[in-house]
Design a protein around this motif. Structure first.
Motif, PDB file in Angstrom:
ATOM      1  N   MET A   1       0.842  -1.193   0.000  1.00 65.45           N
ATOM      2  CA  MET A   1       0.000   0.000   0.000  1.00 65.45           C
ATOM      3  C   MET A   1       0.880   1.247   0.000  1.00 65.45           C
ATOM      4  SD  MET A   1      -2.844  -1.016   2.889  1.00 65.45           S
ATOM      5  CE  MET A   1      -3.954   0.355   2.486  1.00 65.45           C
ATOM      6  N   ASP A   2       0.465   2.267  -0.749  1.00 68.57           N
ATOM      7  CA  ASP A   2       1.149   3.546  -0.732  1.00 68.57           C
ATOM      8  C   ASP A   2       0.586   4.418   0.394  1.00 68.57           C
ATOM      9  OD1 ASP A   2       2.721   2.893  -2.911  1.00 68.57           O
ATOM     10  OD2 ASP A   2       1.247   3.667  -4.356  1.00 68.57           O
ATOM     11  N   HIS A   3       1.327   5.461   0.726  1.00 66.05           N
ATOM     12  CA  HIS A   3       0.921   6.358   1.809  1.00 66.05           C
ATOM     13  C   HIS A   3      -0.487   6.901   1.587  1.00 66.05           C
ATOM     14  CE1 HIS A   3       1.782   9.240   5.090  1.00 66.05           C
ATOM     15  NE2 HIS A   3       1.057  10.093   4.379  1.00 66.05           N
ATOM     16  N   ILE A   4      -0.738   7.426   0.413  1.00 68.49           N
ATOM     17  CA  ILE A   4      -2.044   8.034   0.155  1.00 68.49           C
ATOM     18  C   ILE A   4      -3.155   6.999   0.224  1.00 68.49           C
ATOM     19  CG2 ILE A   4      -1.972   7.781  -2.362  1.00 68.49           C
ATOM     20  CD1 ILE A   4      -3.258  10.833  -0.327  1.00 68.49           C
ATOM     21  N   ASP A   5      -2.841   5.735  -0.117  1.00 68.22           N
ATOM     22  CA  ASP A   5      -3.846   4.676  -0.085  1.00 68.22           C
ATOM     23  C   ASP A   5      -4.200   4.266   1.333  1.00 68.22           C
ATOM     24  OD1 ASP A   5      -3.905   4.540  -2.882  1.00 68.22           O
ATOM     25  OD2 ASP A   5      -2.243   3.100  -2.930  1.00 68.22           O
ATOM     26  N   ARG A   6      -3.371   4.618   2.305  1.00 70.21           N
ATOM     27  CA  ARG A   6      -3.631   4.233   3.693  1.00 70.21           C
ATOM     28  C   ARG A   6      -4.516   5.236   4.428  1.00 70.21           C
ATOM     29  NH1 ARG A   6       2.209   2.534   3.528  1.00 70.21           N
ATOM     30  NH2 ARG A   6       2.191   0.250   3.656  1.00 70.21           N
ATOM     31  N   ILE A   7      -4.638   6.457   3.902  1.00 69.12           N
ATOM     32  CA  ILE A   7      -5.367   7.485   4.645  1.00 69.12           C
ATOM     33  C   ILE A   7      -6.859   7.163   4.712  1.00 69.12           C
ATOM     34  CG2 ILE A   7      -6.021   9.918   4.672  1.00 69.12           C
ATOM     35  CD1 ILE A   7      -3.243  10.541   3.527  1.00 69.12           C
ATOM     36  N   SER A   8      -7.457   6.780   3.602  1.00 70.42           N
ATOM     37  CA  SER A   8      -8.888   6.461   3.619  1.00 70.42           C
ATOM     38  C   SER A   8      -9.206   5.276   4.540  1.00 70.42           C
ATOM     39  CB  SER A   8      -9.385   6.189   2.194  1.00 70.42           C
ATOM     40  OG  SER A   8     -10.763   5.860   2.201  1.00 70.42           O
ATOM     41  N   PRO A   9      -8.452   4.161   4.492  1.00 71.90           N
ATOM     42  CA  PRO A   9      -8.704   3.085   5.453  1.00 71.90           C
ATOM     43  C   PRO A   9      -8.502   3.529   6.902  1.00 71.90           C
ATOM     44  CG  PRO A   9      -7.389   2.263   3.634  1.00 71.90           C
ATOM     45  CD  PRO A   9      -7.473   3.748   3.465  1.00 71.90           C
ATOM     46  N   PHE A  10      -7.541   4.410   7.146  1.00 71.08           N
ATOM     47  CA  PHE A  10      -7.361   4.923   8.499  1.00 71.08           C
ATOM     48  C   PHE A  10      -8.639   5.633   8.957  1.00 71.08           C
ATOM     49  CE2 PHE A  10      -6.324   8.256  11.519  1.00 71.08           C
ATOM     50  CZ  PHE A  10      -5.501   7.611  12.436  1.00 71.08           C
ATOM     51  N   GLN A  11      -9.201   6.461   8.101  1.00 75.15           N
ATOM     52  CA  GLN A  11     -10.416   7.181   8.463  1.00 75.15           C
ATOM     53  C   GLN A  11     -11.599   6.228   8.640  1.00 75.15           C
ATOM     54  OE1 GLN A  11     -10.051   9.805   5.002  1.00 75.15           O
ATOM     55  NE2 GLN A  11      -9.828  11.565   6.367  1.00 75.15           N
ATOM     56  N   SER A  12     -11.683   5.209   7.773  1.00 78.02           N
ATOM     57  CA  SER A  12     -12.775   4.237   7.878  1.00 78.02           C
ATOM     58  C   SER A  12     -12.670   3.439   9.163  1.00 78.02           C
ATOM     59  CB  SER A  12     -12.758   3.295   6.672  1.00 78.02           C
ATOM     60  OG  SER A  12     -12.987   4.001   5.473  1.00 78.02           O
ATOM     61  N   GLU A  13     -11.449   3.034   9.518  1.00 80.73           N
ATOM     62  CA  GLU A  13     -11.266   2.273  10.751  1.00 80.73           C
ATOM     63  C   GLU A  13     -11.566   3.136  11.976  1.00 80.73           C
ATOM     64  OE1 GLU A  13     -10.968  -0.772  11.261  1.00 80.73           O
ATOM     65  OE2 GLU A  13     -10.170  -1.678   9.435  1.00 80.73           O
ATOM     66  N   ALA A  14     -11.215   4.421  11.911  1.00 81.47           N
ATOM     67  CA  ALA A  14     -11.528   5.321  13.023  1.00 81.47           C
ATOM     68  C   ALA A  14     -13.036   5.442  13.209  1.00 81.47           C
ATOM     69  CB  ALA A  14     -10.907   6.693  12.785  1.00 81.47           C
ATOM     70  N   ALA A  15     -13.765   5.555  12.097  1.00 80.85           N
ATOM     71  CA  ALA A  15     -15.229   5.637  12.183  1.00 80.85           C
ATOM     72  C   ALA A  15     -15.819   4.348  12.728  1.00 80.85           C
ATOM     73  CB  ALA A  15     -15.801   5.956  10.799  1.00 80.85           C
ATOM     74  N   ALA A  16     -15.285   3.210  12.309  1.00 79.17           N
ATOM     75  CA  ALA A  16     -15.789   1.920  12.799  1.00 79.17           C
ATOM     76  C   ALA A  16     -15.462   1.738  14.276  1.00 79.17           C
ATOM     77  CB  ALA A  16     -15.196   0.781  11.970  1.00 79.17           C
ATOM     78  N   PHE A  17     -14.273   2.188  14.691  1.00 73.52           N
ATOM     79  CA  PHE A  17     -13.913   2.126  16.105  1.00 73.52           C
ATOM     80  C   PHE A  17     -14.880   2.982  16.923  1.00 73.52           C
ATOM     81  CE2 PHE A  17     -11.645   3.774  19.807  1.00 73.52           C
ATOM     82  CZ  PHE A  17     -11.094   2.627  20.360  1.00 73.52           C
ATOM     83  N   GLU A  18     -15.125   4.195  16.459  1.00 72.61           N
ATOM     84  CA  GLU A  18     -16.047   5.083  17.173  1.00 72.61           C
ATOM     85  C   GLU A  18     -17.435   4.455  17.283  1.00 72.61           C
ATOM     86  OE1 GLU A  18     -18.087   9.522  16.699  1.00 72.61           O
ATOM     87  OE2 GLU A  18     -16.436   8.932  15.374  1.00 72.61           O
ATOM     88  N   LYS A  19     -17.904   3.857  16.211  1.00 76.09           N
ATOM     89  CA  LYS A  19     -19.224   3.208  16.239  1.00 76.09           C
ATOM     90  C   LYS A  19     -19.260   2.068  17.249  1.00 76.09           C
ATOM     91  CE  LYS A  19     -22.587   0.918  13.194  1.00 76.09           C
ATOM     92  NZ  LYS A  19     -22.850   0.487  11.784  1.00 76.09           N
ATOM     93  N   ALA A  20     -18.196   1.264  17.278  1.00 77.07           N
ATOM     94  CA  ALA A  20     -18.147   0.140  18.216  1.00 77.07           C
ATOM     95  C   ALA A  20     -18.121   0.640  19.653  1.00 77.07           C
ATOM     96  CB  ALA A  20     -16.921  -0.712  17.929  1.00 77.07           C
ATOM     97  N   VAL A  21     -17.404   1.726  19.885  1.00 78.33           N
ATOM     98  CA  VAL A  21     -17.327   2.291  21.234  1.00 78.33           C
ATOM     99  C   VAL A  21     -18.684   2.822  21.669  1.00 78.33           C
ATOM    100  CG1 VAL A  21     -16.368   4.222  22.550  1.00 78.33           C
ATOM    101  CG2 VAL A  21     -14.863   2.776  21.155  1.00 78.33           C
ATOM    102  N   ARG A  22     -19.358   3.528  20.789  1.00 76.51           N
ATOM    103  CA  ARG A  22     -20.677   4.058  21.135  1.00 76.51           C
ATOM    104  C   ARG A  22     -21.651   2.910  21.432  1.00 76.51           C
ATOM    105  NH1 ARG A  22     -20.941   9.399  20.692  1.00 76.51           N
ATOM    106  NH2 ARG A  22     -19.526  10.498  19.253  1.00 76.51           N
ATOM    107  N   ARG A  23     -21.559   1.834  20.663  1.00 74.19           N
ATOM    108  CA  ARG A  23     -22.428   0.676  20.921  1.00 74.19           C
ATOM    109  C   ARG A  23     -22.150   0.097  22.307  1.00 74.19           C
ATOM    110  NH1 ARG A  23     -21.361  -2.382  16.621  1.00 74.19           N
ATOM    111  NH2 ARG A  23     -19.830  -3.731  17.654  1.00 74.19           N
ATOM    112  N   ALA A  24     -20.890   0.029  22.673  1.00 75.97           N
ATOM    113  CA  ALA A  24     -20.538  -0.496  23.990  1.00 75.97           C
ATOM    114  C   ALA A  24     -21.067   0.398  25.109  1.00 75.97           C
ATOM    115  CB  ALA A  24     -19.027  -0.643  24.100  1.00 75.97           C
ATOM    116  N   PHE A  25     -20.930   1.715  24.940  1.00 77.49           N
ATOM    117  CA  PHE A  25     -21.386   2.641  25.972  1.00 77.49           C
ATOM    118  C   PHE A  25     -22.907   2.703  26.043  1.00 77.49           C
ATOM    119  CE2 PHE A  25     -17.221   5.226  25.526  1.00 77.49           C
ATOM    120  CZ  PHE A  25     -16.611   4.454  26.502  1.00 77.49           C
ATOM    121  N   ASP A  26     -23.588   2.534  24.918  1.00 77.27           N
ATOM    122  CA  ASP A  26     -25.039   2.667  24.883  1.00 77.27           C
ATOM    123  C   ASP A  26     -25.763   1.471  25.506  1.00 77.27           C
ATOM    124  OD1 ASP A  26     -24.807   5.104  23.686  1.00 77.27           O
ATOM    125  OD2 ASP A  26     -25.263   4.410  21.650  1.00 77.27           O
ATOM    126  N   ARG A  27     -25.044   0.429  25.845  1.00 73.10           N
ATOM    127  CA  ARG A  27     -25.678  -0.747  26.451  1.00 73.10           C
ATOM    128  C   ARG A  27     -26.138  -0.478  27.872  1.00 73.10           C
ATOM    129  NH1 ARG A  27     -23.877  -5.950  24.429  1.00 73.10           N
ATOM    130  NH2 ARG A  27     -23.527  -6.636  26.565  1.00 73.10           N
TER     131      ARG A  27
END
Length: 260
Positions: A1-27
């Motif tokens: 993977m090139d540097h520029i190709d890693r930025i979008s997955p980084f952002q997607s993983e951050a959003a997925a992490f945030e969603k998982a955290v909110r699900r955990a807290f909302d229980r």
């Protein structure tokens, strides 16, 4: 993977992490424990990752050539309330992604590795974020696998960077020629790793190194995600399929490459 190709997955993983955290807290009720991170709750996981992001943002923003003293960074206090903690993480991840895009891959900065560039940190942090997203999801249910491209890069990075570093940090015993082979079942990648004294030697397949077809002490196959998660200590050796050699040697990997 090139540097520029890693930025979008980084952002997607951050959003997925945030969603998982909110699900955990909302229980409601006690904050869930993270099974793959013994002793940690989801709050601990968020505080860890958000703190790492802010520490590295400081390194990148200031173009530091040496590690900063965490005591002198003046980082804001980690919020205790779940909603504020989650937003605190999201803000840090957005700032780090912005810096990665702004600096590109070749800006000289301090890292703990021989590669002293901003690109090192994006590669490292994408992998760490993907694994911790998996951790966060595992706190409340079945986690999604790592993206195959990110996972394959994580496997390669483990052999190129993490394994030698972990062996040095933990003063692991010298290798005696142990030969491990890992095959991806959802991609063309094959990795052969040889422990020669203090060196970790990587062979990437017969098209790149004819020696990679030599017999291995153990061969194991799995999806790129399962291989990466095994190497990061998230899945047991039984999650992989032994295809040759002695499968009992798979757990021995962590004697040669001690967990951090």
């Amino acid at each position: 993977m090139d540097h520029i190709d890693r930025i979008s997955p980084f952002q997607s993983e951050a959003a997925a992490f945030e969603k998982a955290v909110r699900r955990a807290f909302d229980r409601g009720g006690p904050v869930p424990a993270v099974p793959s991170c013994p002793g940690w709750t989801v709050s601990d996981l968020v505080a860890h990752l958000g703190g790492v992001h802010r520490y590295l943002a400081h390194v990148l923003r200031e173009r530091l050539a040496a590690p900063p003293d965490p005591a002198g960074l003046g980082l804001p206090q980690v919020p205790a309330a779940p909603d504020a903690l989650t937003e605190w993480f999201a803000q840090g991840a957005r700032e780090l992604a912005r810096l990665f895009r702004e600096l590109g891959p070749d800006t000289p900065v301090w890292t703990w590795s021989a590669e002293q560039t901003s690109g090192f940190w994006l590669r490292m942090q994408l992998i760490e974020l993907a694994v911790h997203r998996w951790d966060a999801q595992s706190a409340t249910g079945s986690p999604d696998p790592l993206d195959p491209v990110v996972a394959a890069d994580a496997v390669t990075q483990t052999f190129e960077v993490m394994a030698p570093a972990r062996r040095a940090w933990k003063a692991a015993r010298a290798g005696s020629g142990e030969r491990y082979r890992f095959r991806s079942t959802d991609g063309p990648e094959t990795w052969t790793v040889v422990f020669a004294a203090d060196e970790v030697l990587l062979e990437r397949g017969p098209d790149r190194d004819p020696g990679s077809t030599a017999p291995a002490d153990v061969e194991a196959a799995g999806t790129a995600s399962d291989l990466a998660l095994f190497l990061w200590g998230r899945l047991p050796a039984t999650a992989l399929r032994a295809t040759g050699g002695d499968a009992a040697l798979l757990p021995h990997w962590f004697t040669l490459v001690p967990p951090v």
